[in-house]
Design a protein around this motif. Sequence first.
Motif, PDB file in Angstrom:
ATOM      1  N   GLY A  20     -11.695 -69.392  -5.893  1.00  0.00           N
ATOM      2  CA  GLY A  20     -11.047 -70.689  -6.041  1.00  0.00           C
ATOM      3  C   GLY A  20      -9.768 -70.624  -6.851  1.00  0.00           C
ATOM      4  O   GLY A  20      -8.835 -71.404  -6.628  1.00  0.00           O
ATOM      5  N   ASN A  21      -9.704 -69.683  -7.800  1.00  0.00           N
ATOM      6  CA  ASN A  21      -8.484 -69.505  -8.584  1.00  0.00           C
ATOM      7  C   ASN A  21      -7.341 -69.037  -7.694  1.00  0.00           C
ATOM      8  O   ASN A  21      -6.209 -69.504  -7.799  1.00  0.00           O
ATOM      9  CB  ASN A  21      -8.712 -68.484  -9.703  1.00  0.00           C
ATOM     10  N   VAL A  22      -7.658 -68.080  -6.808  1.00  0.00           N
ATOM     11  CA  VAL A  22      -6.642 -67.532  -5.905  1.00  0.00           C
ATOM     12  C   VAL A  22      -6.204 -68.581  -4.887  1.00  0.00           C
ATOM     13  O   VAL A  22      -5.020 -68.731  -4.597  1.00  0.00           O
ATOM     14  CB  VAL A  22      -7.186 -66.270  -5.197  1.00  0.00           C
ATOM     15  N   ILE A  23      -7.169 -69.326  -4.359  1.00  0.00           N
ATOM     16  CA  ILE A  23      -6.845 -70.392  -3.408  1.00  0.00           C
ATOM     17  C   ILE A  23      -5.927 -71.419  -4.060  1.00  0.00           C
ATOM     18  O   ILE A  23      -4.931 -71.851  -3.478  1.00  0.00           O
ATOM     19  CB  ILE A  23      -8.132 -71.081  -2.907  1.00  0.00           C
ATOM     20  N   ASN A  24      -6.255 -71.819  -5.274  1.00  0.00           N
ATOM     21  CA  ASN A  24      -5.466 -72.804  -6.004  1.00  0.00           C
ATOM     22  C   ASN A  24      -4.018 -72.359  -6.190  1.00  0.00           C
ATOM     23  O   ASN A  24      -3.097 -73.181  -6.175  1.00  0.00           O
ATOM     24  CB  ASN A  24      -6.106 -73.074  -7.373  1.00  0.00           C
ATOM     25  N   LEU A  25      -3.808 -71.056  -6.341  1.00  0.00           N
ATOM     26  CA  LEU A  25      -2.465 -70.524  -6.576  1.00  0.00           C
ATOM     27  C   LEU A  25      -1.733 -70.178  -5.282  1.00  0.00           C
ATOM     28  O   LEU A  25      -0.621 -69.652  -5.314  1.00  0.00           O
ATOM     29  CB  LEU A  25      -2.559 -69.304  -7.491  1.00  0.00           C
ATOM     30  N   GLY A  26      -2.358 -70.460  -4.154  1.00  0.00           N
ATOM     31  CA  GLY A  26      -1.687 -70.289  -2.880  1.00  0.00           C
ATOM     32  C   GLY A  26      -1.471 -68.858  -2.436  1.00  0.00           C
ATOM     33  O   GLY A  26      -0.550 -68.574  -1.667  1.00  0.00           O
ATOM     34  N   VAL A  27      -2.335 -67.947  -2.883  1.00  0.00           N
ATOM     35  CA  VAL A  27      -2.226 -66.540  -2.495  1.00  0.00           C
ATOM     36  C   VAL A  27      -3.252 -66.238  -1.406  1.00  0.00           C
ATOM     37  O   VAL A  27      -4.397 -66.711  -1.466  1.00  0.00           O
ATOM     38  CB  VAL A  27      -2.440 -65.613  -3.716  1.00  0.00           C
ATOM     39  N   ASN A  28      -2.861 -65.447  -0.430  1.00  0.00           N
ATOM     40  CA  ASN A  28      -3.696 -65.192   0.748  1.00  0.00           C
ATOM     41  C   ASN A  28      -4.903 -64.296   0.457  1.00  0.00           C
ATOM     42  O   ASN A  28      -4.766 -63.201  -0.091  1.00  0.00           O
ATOM     43  CB  ASN A  28      -2.847 -64.540   1.840  1.00  0.00           C
ATOM     44  N   LEU A  29      -6.079 -64.773   0.830  1.00  0.00           N
ATOM     45  CA  LEU A  29      -7.316 -63.994   0.732  1.00  0.00           C
ATOM     46  C   LEU A  29      -7.689 -63.482   2.115  1.00  0.00           C
ATOM     47  O   LEU A  29      -7.676 -64.242   3.084  1.00  0.00           O
ATOM     48  CB  LEU A  29      -8.461 -64.858   0.190  1.00  0.00           C
ATOM     49  N   VAL A  30      -8.037 -62.196   2.209  1.00  0.00           N
ATOM     50  CA  VAL A  30      -8.468 -61.640   3.500  1.00  0.00           C
ATOM     51  C   VAL A  30      -9.948 -61.272   3.486  1.00  0.00           C
ATOM     52  O   VAL A  30     -10.561 -61.060   4.534  1.00  0.00           O
ATOM     53  CB  VAL A  30      -7.633 -60.402   3.884  1.00  0.00           C
ATOM     54  N   GLY A  31     -10.553 -61.215   2.281  1.00  0.00           N
ATOM     55  CA  GLY A  31     -11.974 -60.899   2.172  1.00  0.00           C
ATOM     56  C   GLY A  31     -12.538 -61.455   0.880  1.00  0.00           C
ATOM     57  O   GLY A  31     -11.873 -61.409  -0.159  1.00  0.00           O
ATOM     58  N   VAL A  32     -13.771 -62.005   0.944  1.00  0.00           N
ATOM     59  CA  VAL A  32     -14.402 -62.573  -0.252  1.00  0.00           C
ATOM     60  C   VAL A  32     -15.889 -62.219  -0.298  1.00  0.00           C
ATOM     61  O   VAL A  32     -16.480 -61.870   0.716  1.00  0.00           O
ATOM     62  CB  VAL A  32     -14.263 -64.121  -0.294  1.00  0.00           C
ATOM     63  N   ASP A  33     -16.474 -62.337  -1.475  1.00  0.00           N
ATOM     64  CA  ASP A  33     -17.898 -62.062  -1.676  1.00  0.00           C
ATOM     65  C   ASP A  33     -18.744 -63.135  -0.994  1.00  0.00           C
ATOM     66  O   ASP A  33     -18.249 -64.215  -0.640  1.00  0.00           O
ATOM     67  CB  ASP A  33     -18.216 -62.027  -3.174  1.00  0.00           C
ATOM     68  N   VAL A  34     -20.028 -62.852  -0.827  1.00  0.00           N
ATOM     69  CA  VAL A  34     -20.927 -63.753  -0.103  1.00  0.00           C
ATOM     70  C   VAL A  34     -21.055 -65.108  -0.791  1.00  0.00           C
ATOM     71  O   VAL A  34     -21.157 -66.144  -0.123  1.00  0.00           O
ATOM     72  CB  VAL A  34     -22.322 -63.103   0.070  1.00  0.00           C
ATOM     73  N   TRP A  35     -21.026 -65.139  -2.133  1.00  0.00           N
ATOM     74  CA  TRP A  35     -21.169 -66.407  -2.847  1.00  0.00           C
ATOM     75  C   TRP A  35     -19.972 -67.319  -2.587  1.00  0.00           C
ATOM     76  O   TRP A  35     -20.122 -68.535  -2.448  1.00  0.00           O
ATOM     77  CB  TRP A  35     -21.334 -66.150  -4.345  1.00  0.00           C
ATOM     78  N   SER A  36     -18.792 -66.720  -2.529  1.00  0.00           N
ATOM     79  CA  SER A  36     -17.605 -67.511  -2.220  1.00  0.00           C
ATOM     80  C   SER A  36     -17.629 -67.986  -0.767  1.00  0.00           C
ATOM     81  O   SER A  36     -17.316 -69.135  -0.459  1.00  0.00           O
ATOM     82  CB  SER A  36     -16.334 -66.684  -2.455  1.00  0.00           C
ATOM     83  N   LYS A  37     -18.014 -67.085   0.121  1.00  0.00           N
ATOM     84  CA  LYS A  37     -18.012 -67.389   1.555  1.00  0.00           C
ATOM     85  C   LYS A  37     -18.975 -68.520   1.891  1.00  0.00           C
ATOM     86  O   LYS A  37     -18.706 -69.334   2.781  1.00  0.00           O
ATOM     87  CB  LYS A  37     -18.369 -66.132   2.350  1.00  0.00           C
ATOM     88  N   THR A  38     -20.107 -68.568   1.206  1.00  0.00           N
ATOM     89  CA  THR A  38     -21.117 -69.591   1.494  1.00  0.00           C
ATOM     90  C   THR A  38     -20.984 -70.836   0.614  1.00  0.00           C
ATOM     91  O   THR A  38     -21.795 -71.747   0.702  1.00  0.00           O
ATOM     92  CB  THR A  38     -22.537 -69.012   1.335  1.00  0.00           C
ATOM     93  N   ASN A  39     -19.964 -70.858  -0.219  1.00  0.00           N
ATOM     94  CA  ASN A  39     -19.747 -71.999  -1.100  1.00  0.00           C
ATOM     95  C   ASN A  39     -19.179 -73.158  -0.286  1.00  0.00           C
ATOM     96  O   ASN A  39     -18.094 -73.058   0.284  1.00  0.00           O
ATOM     97  CB  ASN A  39     -18.760 -71.610  -2.206  1.00  0.00           C
ATOM     98  N   PRO A  40     -19.885 -74.278  -0.200  1.00  0.00           N
ATOM     99  CA  PRO A  40     -19.403 -75.408   0.610  1.00  0.00           C
ATOM    100  C   PRO A  40     -18.074 -75.970   0.123  1.00  0.00           C
ATOM    101  O   PRO A  40     -17.334 -76.577   0.899  1.00  0.00           O
ATOM    102  CB  PRO A  40     -20.529 -76.434   0.486  1.00  0.00           C
ATOM    103  N   THR A  41     -17.759 -75.762  -1.149  1.00  0.00           N
ATOM    104  CA  THR A  41     -16.496 -76.262  -1.702  1.00  0.00           C
ATOM    105  C   THR A  41     -15.295 -75.592  -1.037  1.00  0.00           C
ATOM    106  O   THR A  41     -14.228 -76.193  -0.909  1.00  0.00           O
ATOM    107  CB  THR A  41     -16.446 -76.018  -3.222  1.00  0.00           C
ATOM    108  N   PHE A  42     -15.475 -74.325  -0.620  1.00  0.00           N
ATOM    109  CA  PHE A  42     -14.363 -73.574  -0.030  1.00  0.00           C
ATOM    110  C   PHE A  42     -14.489 -73.433   1.489  1.00  0.00           C
ATOM    111  O   PHE A  42     -13.839 -72.588   2.090  1.00  0.00           O
ATOM    112  CB  PHE A  42     -14.302 -72.158  -0.619  1.00  0.00           C
ATOM    113  N   LYS A  43     -15.332 -74.252   2.093  1.00  0.00           N
ATOM    114  CA  LYS A  43     -15.643 -74.090   3.513  1.00  0.00           C
ATOM    115  C   LYS A  43     -14.396 -74.029   4.392  1.00  0.00           C
ATOM    116  O   LYS A  43     -14.258 -73.137   5.234  1.00  0.00           O
ATOM    117  CB  LYS A  43     -16.552 -75.228   3.980  1.00  0.00           C
ATOM    118  N   GLU A  44     -13.496 -74.952   4.210  1.00  0.00           N
ATOM    119  CA  GLU A  44     -12.295 -75.001   5.047  1.00  0.00           C
ATOM    120  C   GLU A  44     -11.331 -73.880   4.707  1.00  0.00           C
ATOM    121  O   GLU A  44     -10.788 -73.219   5.590  1.00  0.00           O
ATOM    122  CB  GLU A  44     -11.594 -76.354   4.894  1.00  0.00           C
TER     123      GLU A  44
END
Length: 305
Positions: A64-88
Amino acid sequence: MKKWIFPFILLSVLLISACSNSSSTDKENDTKKEDKTFTYESETGPVEVPAHPKRVVMLSGFSGNVINLGVNLVGVDVWSKTNPTFKEELKDVAEVSEDNLEKIIELNPDLIIALSTVKNVDKLKEIAPTVTYTWGKLDYLAQHVEIGKLLGKEKEAQAWVDDFQKRATEAGDKIRAKIGEDATVSVLEAYDKNLYVYGDHWARGTEILYQSMKLKMPDKVKEMTSKDGYYTLSTEVISEYAGDHVILSKYADADTSFQETQTYKNIPAVKNGHVYEMEGNGASFNDPITLEKHLAFFKKSFLGE
């Protein structure tokens, strides 16, 4: 007329050549800018990292820190991937783990961020510059600024922190004025078959409630969470840890049978309608996106805003 033809052609060639060289120089400068690196002082020592990372792999809870700063993510851990807050935000981002190095290699990252407990850290460093953080070593706002430094976004991170702290403090002043300066607040969570209570720095909004809003924690909670940051409860003693107001984080598949017991129903906060239930899945993060979500929840729960 013919006398003017050759000079005109020569001038045109020179202009085209100049434009071409200028374009080539601009492209070269852009490439150099993208390839620029700097030395980041990490917990484990200096790491040469890209000044403008384009392909970040996240092996920790800081997505969420990286998303907030507008930097591109290409891979994330399972907890982030399944987090409904970051679904979109993460719908097209691959799920990765330190146990599947081949998958990470395929993503061709230019930066990897992980927790200090990550496995295969030496092998990860061979894939891309790798920076690790110890969870909880920095407070929740300082951590965001630190990640901002790593990503070349320190000013943006600090600006968000200053604004959020101001808004959370103002909300805290309003809440204390409404419920009383001495009113206590507990944060409980039902996960699987267990029940937990949390201290002042264990996500679930605890940092906001206790650090920014300055709400009071029951003495018993403070005592039992002082060592590990959380404490496992049994239904029989839940009333000893329930404050005047209770935030109850509930996972969808958790055992919530304790809510049907007389012990729970007789808790003053329950009787007075001062229990505020929030979704447990995703609550264990304390990045800007989650914090904004929690702040909105607390304002609605306590103030009706």
